[in-house]
Motif scaffolding. Structure first.
Motif, PDB file in Angstrom:
ATOM      1  N   GLU A 140      50.760  -2.030  59.502  1.00  0.00           N
ATOM      2  CA  GLU A 140      52.044  -1.584  59.347  1.00  0.00           C
ATOM      3  C   GLU A 140      52.908  -3.043  60.510  1.00  0.00           C
ATOM      4  OE1 GLU A 140      53.646   1.885  60.011  1.00  0.00           O
ATOM      5  OE2 GLU A 140      52.317   2.800  58.721  1.00  0.00           O
ATOM      6  N   GLN A 141      51.576  -3.596  61.028  1.00  0.00           N
ATOM      7  CA  GLN A 141      52.421  -4.658  62.252  1.00  0.00           C
ATOM      8  C   GLN A 141      51.973  -6.558  62.070  1.00  0.00           C
ATOM      9  OE1 GLN A 141      51.965  -3.027  66.007  1.00  0.00           O
ATOM     10  NE2 GLN A 141      52.786  -1.165  65.324  1.00  0.00           N
ATOM     11  N   ALA A 142      52.690  -6.581  61.365  1.00  0.00           N
ATOM     12  CA  ALA A 142      52.125  -7.844  60.788  1.00  0.00           C
ATOM     13  C   ALA A 142      52.526  -9.724  62.667  1.00  0.00           C
ATOM     14  CB  ALA A 142      53.225  -8.781  60.302  1.00  0.00           C
ATOM     15  N   VAL A 143      53.283  -8.366  63.845  1.00  0.00           N
ATOM     16  CA  VAL A 143      53.656  -9.602  64.836  1.00  0.00           C
ATOM     17  C   VAL A 143      51.670 -10.189  65.653  1.00  0.00           C
ATOM     18  CG1 VAL A 143      54.597  -9.415  66.590  1.00  0.00           C
ATOM     19  CG2 VAL A 143      55.613  -8.577  64.866  1.00  0.00           C
ATOM     20  N   PRO A 144      51.127  -9.104  65.580  1.00  0.00           N
ATOM     21  CA  PRO A 144      49.517  -9.844  66.288  1.00  0.00           C
ATOM     22  C   PRO A 144      49.485 -10.728  65.854  1.00  0.00           C
ATOM     23  CG  PRO A 144      50.089  -7.315  66.382  1.00  0.00           C
ATOM     24  CD  PRO A 144      51.060  -7.803  65.843  1.00  0.00           C
ATOM     25  N   VAL A 145      49.185 -10.542  64.252  1.00  0.00           N
ATOM     26  CA  VAL A 145      48.269 -11.686  63.332  1.00  0.00           C
ATOM     27  C   VAL A 145      49.544 -12.804  63.419  1.00  0.00           C
ATOM     28  CG1 VAL A 145      46.722 -12.292  61.534  1.00  0.00           C
ATOM     29  CG2 VAL A 145      47.221  -9.978  61.694  1.00  0.00           C
ATOM     30  N   ILE A 146      50.613 -12.814  63.403  1.00  0.00           N
ATOM     31  CA  ILE A 146      51.437 -14.496  63.375  1.00  0.00           C
ATOM     32  C   ILE A 146      51.369 -14.675  64.298  1.00  0.00           C
ATOM     33  CG2 ILE A 146      53.500 -15.023  63.709  1.00  0.00           C
ATOM     34  CD1 ILE A 146      54.435 -12.842  61.668  1.00  0.00           C
ATOM     35  N   LYS A 147      51.185 -14.039  65.392  1.00  0.00           N
ATOM     36  CA  LYS A 147      50.784 -14.899  67.077  1.00  0.00           C
ATOM     37  C   LYS A 147      49.442 -15.270  66.839  1.00  0.00           C
ATOM     38  CE  LYS A 147      52.887 -12.026  70.839  1.00  0.00           C
ATOM     39  NZ  LYS A 147      53.362 -10.697  71.803  1.00  0.00           N
TER      40      LYS A 147
END
Lengths: 113, 286
Positions: B143-150
């Motif tokens: 559910e959490q996109a932010v770690p992959v974007i980072k």
């Protein structure tokens, strides 16, 4: 047996809150003692994340045998409720607590394992 | 220089603009294109190239050590996300709610919640001549996109020379993933369609960019449909309107086949060249 309801109010005539995690109140009915108590959950509106597990924990502390609700808990809450061996009964979203109790006793509500 | 292409509304042409702009510019100088819409990356439909490498993305979550735990409940008190709860004699960790802040783990008096790594996605690097393409992809069910974007941004930072142009294809919306994809860039292009829906969501995106104190301009895609309200809005708000991509049936046909519009449709190539000129005038591109 102890039965919990997710409700929008504090008495038998209160409508069932179809939501689990963000329900306003948890109504507890102790059949053996014939006592109805309401647990305030309205502070959940301040919670941005994880309302399901948080409400599940509150419910867990009451040690109910059955939960009667509307839509049924989401994945996170369901996992927590499973831990407490609480039987989940759904489909009471448009009833009052009293109607939901009667419907449950008549076997008209769905149980979720 | 880092440019992000974002939008409020989804489906307005972020990927179309990002891939076509990156491809066109890479004919002049080296360009890095990073697809940061990790929940549904689709730049890869349009940019084909040689696969260079693949890297897994991990994030850290606490894992309960039952033998060490004394059930003090400190972990659930410090978790702001209700990702760790104590139920009777059990501690439950909800991975999808955990933001990896380490609070429960660091503050556990028994060290009963050590952080462990957990795979959440991957980054794939491709190369097509002078176009370096990175695709961030979140695993299904996460559910959490932010770690992959980072991590994808970090990869783009470390792997390539500082001077190289980086173009980010950002996720839609106005929430955490968009913030992560845009917060460290030099310029943001907001792409919209000239319809009431497009304008409504554009205004939300503009609010976010102003809050982030970012330099940004607007591109209208499918120019010719809808009405002139977006143009009027740009004028009223003094936001540079840096381009208008015409609405064309051939564009839809080419897109649906995974083709680049700048290659085959002269009107669209002209519109892109005009955007490049405007970015030069604004000193976003040299």
């Amino acid at each position: 047996m102890k039965i919990a309801f997710t409700t929008k109010g504090t008495d038998w005539d209160s409508p069932i809150d179809p939501r689990f995690g963000r329900t306003d109140y948890i109504l507890m009915y102790d059949e053996d003692k014939d006592v109805l108590t309401a647990i305030d959950n309205t502070d959940i509106s301040e919670v941005a994340h994880g309302a399901g597990p948080r409400t599940a924990q509150k419910l867990f502390e009451q040690k109910p045998d059955v939960l009667i609700t509307g839509n049924g808990p989401g994945g996170n809450a369901a996992r927590a409720l499973q831990q407490g061996n609480i039987k989940i009964v759904t489909g009471a979203g448009t009833m009052t607590a009293k109607q939901a109790y009667d419907a449950y006793k008549d076997g008209k509500l769905k149980s979720r394992k | 220089m880092k440019i992000a292409i974002a939008s409020g509304k989804g489906g307005t042409g972020k990927t179309t603009l990002a891939t076509n702009l990156a491809h066109l510019l890479s004919q002049k100088f080296p360009v890095v294109l990073a697809d940061l819409d990790v929940e549904e990356p689709n730049s890869g439909f349009f940019i084909k190239g040689e696969k260079i490498q693949e890297k897994k993305v991990f994030r850290m979550i606490p894992e309960w050590d039952q033998d060490k735990c004394v059930l003090c409940g400190n972990c659930q008190r410090v978790c702001k996300f209700n990702a760790v709860i104590k139920l009777g004699e059990e501690i439950l960790v909800f991975n999808q709610l955990c933001h990896g802040c380490y609070a429960c783990s660091e503050l556990c008096p028994q060290n009963a919640l050590p952080m462990t790594s957990y795979e959440v996605g991957k980054i794939t690097e491709f190369r097509q001549n002078d176009l370096h393409f990175l695709e961030g992809r979140l695993n299904v069910g996460e559910e959490q996109a932010v770690p992959v974007i980072k991590e994808t941004i970090n990869f783009a930072e470390k792997k390539f020379a500082p001077g190289i142009l980086r173009i980010f294809d950002a996720p839609p919306g106005t929430s955490c993933p968009v913030i992560e994809a845009t917060k460290d860039v030099d310029y943001i292009i907001l792409i919209t369609e000239p319809t009431p829906f497009g304008l409504y969501d554009l205004k939300l995106a503009v609010e976010v960019m102003r809050e982030l104190k970012k330099d940004f301009g607007i591109v209208i895609n499918r120019h010719g449909i809808g009405n002139n309200d977006v143009i009027r809005y740009c004028k009223d708000e003094r936001i540079p309107l840096i381009g208008k991509i015409p609405n064309m049936k051939t564009a839809a046909e080419t897109y649906a086949k995974g083709g680049l519009l700048s290659e085959t449709i002269p009107e669209i190539r002209n519109a892109l060249e005009k955007i490049i000129d405007n970015l030069r005038t604004l000193e976003v591109l040299s």
